[in-house]
Design a protein around this motif. Structure first.
Motif, PDB file in Angstrom:
ATOM      1  N   GLY A  26      51.999  66.095  25.545  1.00 13.30           N
ATOM      2  CA  GLY A  26      51.369  65.787  24.271  1.00 13.30           C
ATOM      3  C   GLY A  26      52.326  65.177  23.268  1.00 13.30           C
ATOM      4  N   ARG A  27      53.632  65.359  23.499  1.00 12.60           N
ATOM      5  CA  ARG A  27      54.627  64.800  22.577  1.00 12.60           C
ATOM      6  C   ARG A  27      55.111  63.412  22.992  1.00 12.60           C
ATOM      7  NH1 ARG A  27      56.422  70.265  22.924  1.00 12.60           N
ATOM      8  NH2 ARG A  27      58.058  69.670  24.406  1.00 12.60           N
ATOM      9  N   LEU A  28      54.618  62.886  24.117  1.00 10.59           N
ATOM     10  CA  LEU A  28      55.023  61.551  24.545  1.00 10.59           C
ATOM     11  C   LEU A  28      54.572  60.506  23.526  1.00 10.59           C
ATOM     12  CD1 LEU A  28      54.217  61.613  28.387  1.00 10.59           C
ATOM     13  CD2 LEU A  28      56.492  61.515  27.339  1.00 10.59           C
ATOM     14  N   SER A  29      55.469  59.610  23.165  1.00 11.26           N
ATOM     15  CA  SER A  29      55.133  58.566  22.201  1.00 11.26           C
ATOM     16  C   SER A  29      54.550  57.347  22.902  1.00 11.26           C
ATOM     17  CB  SER A  29      56.389  58.153  21.428  1.00 11.26           C
ATOM     18  OG  SER A  29      57.320  57.522  22.298  1.00 11.26           O
ATOM     19  N   ILE A  30      53.922  56.501  22.134  1.00  6.94           N
ATOM     20  CA  ILE A  30      53.397  55.249  22.666  1.00  6.94           C
ATOM     21  C   ILE A  30      54.530  54.415  23.264  1.00  6.94           C
ATOM     22  CG2 ILE A  30      52.421  53.006  22.004  1.00  6.94           C
ATOM     23  CD1 ILE A  30      50.294  55.055  22.345  1.00  6.94           C
ATOM     24  N   ALA A  31      55.699  54.434  22.619  1.00 10.84           N
ATOM     25  CA  ALA A  31      56.843  53.658  23.121  1.00 10.84           C
ATOM     26  C   ALA A  31      57.277  54.147  24.490  1.00 10.84           C
ATOM     27  CB  ALA A  31      58.001  53.758  22.139  1.00 10.84           C
ATOM     28  N   GLN A  32      57.322  55.457  24.704  1.00  5.10           N
ATOM     29  CA  GLN A  32      57.717  55.998  26.009  1.00  5.10           C
ATOM     30  C   GLN A  32      56.696  55.638  27.090  1.00  5.10           C
ATOM     31  OE1 GLN A  32      58.070  60.055  24.381  1.00  5.10           O
ATOM     32  NE2 GLN A  32      60.145  60.136  25.283  1.00  5.10           N
ATOM     33  N   ILE A  33      55.421  55.773  26.758  1.00  8.46           N
ATOM     34  CA  ILE A  33      54.369  55.442  27.733  1.00  8.46           C
ATOM     35  C   ILE A  33      54.392  53.952  28.042  1.00  8.46           C
ATOM     36  CG2 ILE A  33      51.889  55.436  28.159  1.00  8.46           C
ATOM     37  CD1 ILE A  33      51.706  57.897  26.295  1.00  8.46           C
ATOM     38  N   THR A  34      54.565  53.133  27.001  1.00 11.35           N
ATOM     39  CA  THR A  34      54.619  51.679  27.185  1.00 11.35           C
ATOM     40  C   THR A  34      55.779  51.278  28.083  1.00 11.35           C
ATOM     41  OG1 THR A  34      53.597  51.273  25.024  1.00 11.35           O
ATOM     42  CG2 THR A  34      54.876  49.473  25.997  1.00 11.35           C
ATOM     43  N   ALA A  35      56.940  51.908  27.896  1.00 11.27           N
ATOM     44  CA  ALA A  35      58.105  51.583  28.722  1.00 11.27           C
ATOM     45  C   ALA A  35      57.822  51.867  30.191  1.00 11.27           C
ATOM     46  CB  ALA A  35      59.310  52.378  28.248  1.00 11.27           C
ATOM     47  N   ALA A  36      57.156  52.984  30.481  1.00  7.99           N
ATOM     48  CA  ALA A  36      56.824  53.332  31.871  1.00  7.99           C
ATOM     49  C   ALA A  36      55.837  52.325  32.459  1.00  7.99           C
ATOM     50  CB  ALA A  36      56.248  54.739  31.937  1.00  7.99           C
ATOM     51  N   ALA A  65      49.133  47.790  26.123  1.00 13.47           N
ATOM     52  CA  ALA A  65      48.834  48.467  24.860  1.00 13.47           C
ATOM     53  C   ALA A  65      47.582  49.324  24.967  1.00 13.47           C
ATOM     54  CB  ALA A  65      48.687  47.436  23.746  1.00 13.47           C
ATOM     55  N   GLU A  66      46.548  48.756  25.560  1.00 11.44           N
ATOM     56  CA  GLU A  66      45.283  49.487  25.712  1.00 11.44           C
ATOM     57  C   GLU A  66      45.459  50.707  26.620  1.00 11.44           C
ATOM     58  OE1 GLU A  66      40.882  48.691  27.682  1.00 11.44           O
ATOM     59  OE2 GLU A  66      42.138  46.986  27.101  1.00 11.44           O
ATOM     60  N   LYS A  67      46.181  50.525  27.733  1.00  9.01           N
ATOM     61  CA  LYS A  67      46.373  51.629  28.678  1.00  9.01           C
ATOM     62  C   LYS A  67      47.253  52.714  28.074  1.00  9.01           C
ATOM     63  CE  LYS A  67      45.614  49.042  32.946  1.00  9.01           C
ATOM     64  NZ  LYS A  67      46.208  48.518  34.201  1.00  9.01           N
ATOM     65  N   ALA A  68      48.291  52.326  27.334  1.00  6.47           N
ATOM     66  CA  ALA A  68      49.178  53.313  26.720  1.00  6.47           C
ATOM     67  C   ALA A  68      48.408  54.193  25.742  1.00  6.47           C
ATOM     68  CB  ALA A  68      50.328  52.606  26.018  1.00  6.47           C
ATOM     69  N   ALA A  69      47.546  53.582  24.956  1.00  6.06           N
ATOM     70  CA  ALA A  69      46.746  54.347  23.991  1.00  6.06           C
ATOM     71  C   ALA A  69      45.797  55.299  24.701  1.00  6.06           C
ATOM     72  CB  ALA A  69      45.976  53.389  23.091  1.00  6.06           C
ATOM     73  N   ALA A  70      45.190  54.832  25.787  1.00  3.35           N
ATOM     74  CA  ALA A  70      44.249  55.667  26.532  1.00  3.35           C
ATOM     75  C   ALA A  70      44.963  56.856  27.170  1.00  3.35           C
ATOM     76  CB  ALA A  70      43.542  54.835  27.599  1.00  3.35           C
TER      77      ALA A  70
END
Length: 414
Positions: free
Chosen positions: A197-207, A217-222
């Motif tokens: 729950g603490r993962l940021s958009i930047a961390q998810i986007t990097a992966a 962008a859309e997938k990271a937000a989802a």
């Protein structure tokens, strides 16, 4: 050679560390028994035992061996010596034993005797070990290893899913494919609901970028929204224990992904060296991996399959008929080579798009009320026959030639 005259029959009941062997003459008289160690010393003693009854002028093919495996250095040594080797299914051995004994007794020496009896009396019902080329053997080794790694990945995937379902169901909603690199990276970094729950958009986007995803962008937000959604939770201590299991499964799956990719490269390299590779690749629905699997399981011994029916029977695609009186049933074969039938089923499904002739054949079966899976089995059976013809004539697949008979049937029906 007239019948069994002059032949020597050997039953070889193998284990990891030793072999129980029995030698028989054509009348069934026991000539010798021994417990031989696995390896060079054991095979040398077996050759010496055989040499006592086979003269220097006799052909090695006069020695007929029954054993419950077709692989390994011991079997290769028997084949290299020129003996006729029959790999016998353990179920066949058990059924044969029951024909001669109702006590249920079983022993290694008894199994060696049974195997010798079988090759002496029933070898016309058995298949000799195929004389495949070294190239085909190499393809078999790497394709089987590749498929086994895929099966292992599936097992560990199911274990991971089961664990996440128990304490972290949001992860199942966030990631469609738990074996994907981005999912494994994020689960490895945040294996529990609190850290995820603490993962940021930047961390998810990097992966997602490292995994070369689209619509990042859309997938990271989802993904972030799914991970932060309300869910039932386990106590913190229990959740931490589950998180440890998730890290372990993520590490295993990441390693399996790497090794599957490496082994696939080996499959491509070895398959590309085989002289029949182009014929297999010309078949509709067969790419490098599936083509290599089919070649590996069929082998390349030109004398192994007398005709297309024999190849179909080995493949397990041809149906079996059970008839008693007025009752007649046509059923699918349940005893088959799992690796081969899996590859052939995948090929049959792929040909529905790759081959107009295959699609028309399938549609015709469906039009007669045949179910989807049964129609695919019949299509697979037809494709095995086509492959056999191509290999026999050393010609590539031709769409018009392959389905000419089917087109003639349609025209006649019209």
């Amino acid at each position: 050679m007239d019948g069994s005259k002059g032949l020597l029959f050997v039953g070889d009941d193998w284990a990891e560390e030793h072999h129980d062997v029995e030698l028989q003459d054509p009348t069934g008289r026991v000539l010798g028994r021994a417990k031989l160690p696995e390896g060079i010393a054991g095979i040398a003693r077996l050759h010496a035992m055989i040499g006592e009854y086979v003269g220097d002028d006799d052909e090695p093919a006069q020695v007929v061996v029954g054993i419950e495996t077709d692989r390994g250095g011991w079997v290769q040594a028997l084949i290299t010596a020129g003996y006729r080797v029959y790999a016998i299914n353990p179920l066949q051995v058990a059924r044969y034993r029951e024909r001669h004994s109702v006590s249920g007794a079983k022993s290694d020496t008894g199994d060696a005797h049974t195997l010798a009896d079988m090759v002496r009396t029933d070898r016309h019902q058995l298949l000799p070990v195929a004389g495949d080329s070294v190239h085909a053997e190499a393809v078999k080794v790497v394709t089987r290893a590749h498929k086994t790694l895929i099966w292992e990945r599936t097992r560990h995937l199911l274990r991971l899913r089961s664990g996440l379902r128990e304490f972290f169901p949001a992860a199942l909603a966030a990631f469609d494919d738990l074996t994907a690199p981005d999912a494994l990276q994020l689960l490895g970094a945040a294996p529990d609901p609190a850290s995820a729950g603490r993962l940021s958009i930047a961390q998810i986007t990097a992966a997602l970028k490292r995994a070369r995803r689209r619509n990042i962008a859309e997938k990271a937000a989802a993904i972030q929204a799914a991970l932060r959604a309300e869910q039932l939770r386990q106590p913190a201590v229990v959740s931490a224990a589950y998180a440890a299991t998730v890290r372990a499964q993520v590490a295993i799956l990441s390693t399996l992904n790497t090794e599957i990719k490496n082994m696939e490269e080996q499959v491509e390299a070895h398959f590309g060296k085989h002289p029949d590779a182009e014929i297999y690749l010309s078949q509709p629905g067969l790419g490098v991996v599936l083509g290599a699997r089919v070649l590996a399981e069929f082998g390349d011994d030109k004398t192994r399959y007398a005709d297309a029916k024999a190849r179909k029977n080995y493949a397990g695609t041809s149906p079996i008929t059970r008839q008693s009186g007025k009752k007649k049933l046509v059923l699918a074969r349940y005893v088959h080579n799992d690796r081969l039938i899996d590859a052939l089923n995948r090929q049959a499904f792929a040909t529905l798009r790759a081959s107009p002739g295959a699609r028309a054949y399938y549609d015709r079966l469906r039009g007669r009320g045949v179910g989807h899976h049964a129609a695919l089995r019949q299509l697979g059976n037809r494709l095995v026959g086509i492959l056999h013809g191509c290999l026999k004539t050393a010609t590539a697949y031709d769409e018009a030639t392959a389905w000419a008979h089917h087109q003639q049937d349609l025209q006649a029906a019209a």
